[in-house]
Design a protein around this motif. Structure first.
Motif, short mmCIF file in Angstrom:
data_model
loop_
_atom_site.label_atom_id
_atom_site.label_comp_id
_atom_site.label_asym_id
_atom_site.label_seq_id
_atom_site.Cartn_x
_atom_site.Cartn_y
_atom_site.Cartn_z
N PRO A 96 5.86 -16.22 -27.47
CA PRO A 96 6.07 -14.85 -28.45
C PRO A 96 5.60 -15.76 -29.81
O PRO A 96 5.20 -14.50 -30.64
N ASP A 97 5.09 -17.06 -29.75
CA ASP A 97 4.52 -17.41 -31.62
C ASP A 97 4.08 -18.23 -30.72
O ASP A 97 4.36 -19.53 -29.56
N MET A 98 3.32 -18.92 -32.01
CA MET A 98 2.58 -20.52 -31.81
C MET A 98 3.26 -21.84 -31.47
O MET A 98 3.34 -22.15 -31.05
N GLU A 99 4.33 -21.66 -32.82
CA GLU A 99 5.32 -22.65 -32.26
C GLU A 99 6.36 -23.40 -30.64
O GLU A 99 5.86 -24.10 -30.29
N LEU A 115 0.91 -27.89 -37.66
CA LEU A 115 1.02 -28.24 -36.87
C LEU A 115 1.47 -29.85 -36.35
O LEU A 115 2.08 -30.57 -35.46
N LEU A 116 0.19 -30.28 -36.63
CA LEU A 116 -0.05 -32.11 -35.83
C LEU A 116 1.06 -33.05 -36.68
O LEU A 116 1.79 -34.34 -36.23
N ASP A 117 2.14 -32.68 -37.72
CA ASP A 117 2.84 -33.14 -38.96
C ASP A 117 3.62 -33.49 -38.07
O ASP A 117 5.13 -33.91 -38.62
N ILE A 162 -7.35 -25.53 -41.31
CA ILE A 162 -7.49 -26.71 -41.38
C ILE A 162 -5.79 -27.07 -41.63
O ILE A 162 -4.49 -28.22 -42.08
N ALA A 163 -5.41 -25.80 -42.48
CA ALA A 163 -3.01 -26.57 -42.89
C ALA A 163 -2.93 -25.84 -41.63
O ALA A 163 -2.08 -26.92 -41.72
N GLU A 164 -3.45 -25.03 -41.42
CA GLU A 164 -2.13 -24.88 -39.57
C GLU A 164 -2.61 -25.48 -39.22
O GLU A 164 -1.40 -26.26 -38.75
N ASP A 199 -2.44 -33.12 -30.15
CA ASP A 199 -3.57 -32.05 -30.85
C ASP A 199 -3.91 -31.41 -29.10
O ASP A 199 -4.68 -31.78 -28.02
N PRO A 200 -3.69 -30.41 -29.46
CA PRO A 200 -3.79 -29.38 -27.73
C PRO A 200 -5.29 -29.34 -27.64
O PRO A 200 -5.51 -28.56 -26.11
N PHE A 201 -6.68 -29.41 -28.33
CA PHE A 201 -7.64 -29.30 -28.47
C PHE A 201 -9.05 -30.63 -28.64
O PHE A 201 -9.42 -30.59 -28.49
N ALA A 202 -8.08 -31.69 -28.14
CA ALA A 202 -8.77 -33.30 -28.23
C ALA A 202 -7.48 -33.74 -27.35
O ALA A 202 -7.71 -34.99 -27.69
#
Length: 400
Positions: A335-338, A18-20, A12-14, A25-28
């Motif tokens: 390479p990473d989430m961001e 991300l949305l902040d 939830i925090a992650e 939202d990639p999943f919505a």
């Protein structure tokens, strides 16, 4: 009182962090309108779809749509019952006949989803005292099928014939064994070495189930899947698949030549205790399956698209999940989430939708954008896609 949702706090925090940052939202994602197998309107913008499993582009086929409308008019919107009660209509039997004809098998069994097909088959075939041997990268539905049953679970390294044999050799010779494999693995788009793996399984007296969810339609002479292309059809005991990919609708199935197969209709819980598919759905599925028997031109065009996009992305400097085009799935490794989220967002703003994948759907530390090609993507669209990847990649700093 213990909060049963506390185990999700990190996720939830992650997601909030991300949305902040202002990204979508990639999943919505909401499709405002779908205009063809390859295009949709998302937030008012024409968007090329490169993140669906509509491999053979059957969702807008006129014959498929007409069959669904006819069944809806004649049989109503749903069955309101299980297949073993009032939920078997003529359309369900016709769909199973189409599957038997497509695969050249004696038996076919239709489930309400592809997930349930794996859940039901695996949990019912292998029980207490038996062993299920599966690839470590198996789909969630395969793992859930293992956990639903009482069999012992043995994993082997992804696509490793050597490790599969090592695991099988350690098991009791007289124990029941089921080896579960996938033709195409959905995250990286790589294919299993089925010829070698099926030979090893048979050497140790195991039955073999192959999930061809992502292989049906365009692998093999008849489009049956990787197992057909590998020439192991006679040694595979069960083939599981789905209607939600190349067939273009929803539902799941299993086909087999096992003489006792039909008893599964009485003992397979995800089949017995689930409402059957609506008549319009099985009508569209049966029509699509019969048309896929004569789809050689579609298969050739899809392979051309896949090879062109794979080579084009490599030439641009992207790192891909496979060295060459192995299927209709192409994974762009990041390479990473961001970086992955920024690249996904940049592509969407340019008018290209792809799937973003991250752990736990992928192995730990693996982030990627998954591209799923369609036989209906035109040559011009593939050119547009490459141009968008180049523009987004440079803006984000993924490529020079």
């Amino acid at each position: 009182m213990t909060d049963l949702f506390s185990k999700f706090d990190a996720l939830i925090a992650e997601r909030k962090a991300l949305l902040d940052t202002g990204v979508r939202d990639p999943f919505a994602i909401v499709m405002d309108k779908v205009t063809s197998p390859t295009e949709a309107v998302i937030q008012g913008r024409r968007t090329i779809l490169l993140g669906t499993y509509n491999y053979m582009g059957m969702t807008f086929d006129p014959d498929v749509i007409a069959a669904g409308k006819k069944a809806l008019d004649e049989y109503g919107s749903g069955t309101t019952g299980s297949r073993v009660l009032n939920g078997t209509y003529q359309g369900h039997k016709e769909c199973e006949e189409a599957l038997k004809e497509f695969y050249g098998t004696d038996h076919a069994m239709v489930f309400s989803t592809g997930y349930q097909a794996n859940l039901g088959m695996i949990s019912t075939i292998a029980g207490k005292g038996d062993y299920i041997i599966l690839d470590a990268d198996s789909h969630a539905s395969i793992y859930d099928g293992c956990w639903l049953g009482n069999a012992e679970i043995v994993r082997f390294r992804h696509n490793s014939v050597e490790d599969l044999e090592k695991r099988l050799a350690r098991l009791p010779a007289d124990a029941g064994k089921l080896v579960v494999l996938e033709g195409v693995y959905s995250m990286l788009g790589d294919i299993a070495p089925l010829k070698e793996m099926v030979a090893v399984a048979k050497k140790y007296g195991a039955m073999v189930l192959v999930d061809e969810a992502h292989g049906m339609g365009f692998f093999g002479e008849n489009g049956r899947g990787v197992f057909e292309e590998a020439g192991v059809a006679d040694d595979v005991d069960f083939v599981v698949g789905t209607f939600s990919k190349s067939v273009g609708t929803v539902g799941g199935f299993c086909v087999s030549n096992h003489p006792k197969f039909d008893v599964l209709r009485l003992v397979c819980r995800p089949y017995v205790f689930t409402a059957s598919l609506p008549p319009s759905v099985v009508a569209t599925a049966a029509t699509s399956i019969r048309k896929l028997m004569h789809a050689a031109d579609k298969r050739a065009h899809l392979w051309k698209n896949s090879k062109r996009l794979h080579q084009g992305l490599r030439d641009l400097g992207f790192t891909l999940g496979t060295e060459n085009a192995q299927s209709a799935i192409i994974a762009v490794m990041l390479p990473d989430m961001e970086t992955t989220v920024r690249m996904w967002q940049a592509l969407l703003e340019l008018g290209l939708y792809v799937n973003m994948a991250r752990p736990p759907a992928t192995p730990a530390g693996t982030f990627l954008l998954r591209c799923s090609l369609c036989a209906e993507h035109s040559d011009d669209q593939v050119g547009e896609i490459l141009g968008m990847f180049e523009q987004a990649g440079k803006a984000v700093g993924c490529i020079a």
